[in-house]
Enzyme design. Sequence first.
Site, PDB file in Angstrom:
ATOM      1  N   THR A   5      33.403  27.907  27.804  1.00 53.70           N
ATOM      2  CA  THR A   5      33.892  26.899  26.690  1.00 53.70           C
ATOM      3  C   THR A   5      35.279  26.435  27.051  1.00 53.70           C
ATOM      4  OG1 THR A   5      34.915  28.359  25.012  1.00 53.70           O
ATOM      5  CG2 THR A   5      32.515  28.087  24.897  1.00 53.70           C
ATOM      6  N   ASP A   6      35.649  25.111  26.084  1.00 54.78           N
ATOM      7  CA  ASP A   6      37.099  24.682  26.153  1.00 54.78           C
ATOM      8  C   ASP A   6      37.379  25.621  24.968  1.00 54.78           C
ATOM      9  OD1 ASP A   6      39.385  23.578  26.214  1.00 54.78           O
ATOM     10  OD2 ASP A   6      38.536  21.460  25.965  1.00 54.78           O
ATOM     11  N   ALA A   7      38.787  25.668  24.698  1.00 59.45           N
ATOM     12  CA  ALA A   7      39.374  26.513  23.781  1.00 59.45           C
ATOM     13  C   ALA A   7      38.446  26.412  22.352  1.00 59.45           C
ATOM     14  CB  ALA A   7      40.875  26.364  23.473  1.00 59.45           C
TER      15      ALA A   7
END
Length: 597
Positions: free
Chosen positions: A295-297
């Site tokens: 995932t992105d953050a």
Amino acid sequence: MTISPLSSAIDAQPSLREMIGQKLMLDFRYFCETGDASNCRQPMTQLPPSLQKLLQKYQIGGVILFAENVQGTEQIVNLTKELQKSSQTPIFISIDQEGGRVARINRAEATSFTGNMSIGATYPQHGDKYATEVATVIAKELSSLGINVNFAPTVDVNANPLNPVINVRSFGEDPNRVAKLGAAQVKAFENRGVISALKHFPGHGDTQVDSHTGLPKVGHSLSQIKQRDLLPFAHIIQAQQPGMVMTAHIQYPALDSNTIINSKGERMIRPATMSRAIMHKLLREEMDYQGVTITDALDMAGISDFFTPIDAVVETFKAGVDIALMPIPVRTPSDIEKFELFFDAILTAVSEGKLQQQEVASSYHRIMRLKARIAKFQSSPTTAIAKATLGNPQHRQLEAELALAAITNVKNDGLLPIKPKAGQHIHLIMPDRQKATAMKQALQQATSASIKVTITSLQAYKPERAQRFIADADVVISAHASPQQSAAEIGGMDDVAELKSYELSKHAQPKALLKLMQYAHSHKKASIFISLRAPYEISKYAQYNQAVLASYAYNVDVTEKNDVRGPAYTALANVILGNAEALGRLPVSIDMESLKK
């Protein structure tokens, strides 16, 4: 000491706890032994015993480093060694070192380059030469420090001039060019033992919302998505199966219009990060991606505004994503206690059937295969080798070559090049004093003539004084950088509050710049405009200038007291004063009619 292969770990039947631990990537940007987490701003530069114990106990699969964690070559080497010692298997040590505006390691030490859009500007003349060579250098420097994952390249196709977060982080607006340059970087990174992460799937290029601060929605048709947004990902996956693909916190109704009830009880379209239709059916089944997804953050507003940490992770894993990046903050000992409850909640989600243990196991094995793939490249880093590698003369030479190759001559009504004469007065109108100083020093170093260079900084200036300088000048050079910085460039969600400090300049600078340009134009001054970032702004300012240049970058390195430099400024000065040609080409479209006015 070479890290041993992971065949035994791959073949073994791990416990559920081991598998879940490998699926988490934490950030320790700040850590305070006492106090409240919300006020903790103590950079974690040495691994404290409490965090070492956390990594060991839960067999955490990876960590992400920020600028605060990487403050000097010897310190970084020691930190990455400590991190590896804390894990029974090699740990992913990741960073955002895209180059250009997103570079976490001190620019005065590491080679940061002028970024992807500058590489895109060199493509018509140089093909993928700079994409390959830049990624090779970045990989060498990261490897020497013990960093084995780079969250790059960005292969979003920047199709929206108002995009606040991608813009110059993109190679441009042509999906085929983005695909070729992205593929070259993936190959170069991974040939040097650094895992690449294509981002942000399925594409963040046509948005006007930054997913750090909101949840963007892309309304493209399915055919548009395939022809533009997905094309670079599809090309690169078919070419060589990159180590990682990073998700985008973004809604794509044409790819998945299914809804979810968020943690506030509201119904909303699933973000791509939580969409099984996007992350599994599309990416794995249709596009045949076999690597690791991350995932992105998860602390970004595109997710955290709508979901609790445990709900976000459960939905992410249900969608088929392998690794949850920054799922929960760990800043203090009390946060460690919260993490333990969070981890137990994930285990409960498996026991209750919300997550399938078989899928968790498949994900775990993908992660371990990737770790085995990079283990053969890795040896324990040394300070001596790292110091000899970071920012060495050959790397700095490539940085300078790219900066010059990218400079684009967008308009020239016979003004360029300027042949300076002794006593000639050049007045600079720049966004701030650092950039002005870098440009001033570059101009003075690019000529043997004794020229006078004066400065107006738009951060804090007096209009009357600026007008006096313009009236006296032989040449006026003005520059601007738009859009303003995003959280991704400064660091992350901890920096969103700092963006408020840019608000005044964001609104005031363009107005002030335009007034000064009009003043110079009315006084018939020889005038040059430099677009320091996304070149879309050129259409606004071109009519008041006889010449327009684009650099796509404004990196500044402060090497010594009163010595402010940047590769883009050196390149610009040499083009302006006739020492070099501007051979770059715009990688995005602008209003060409404005150039004729």
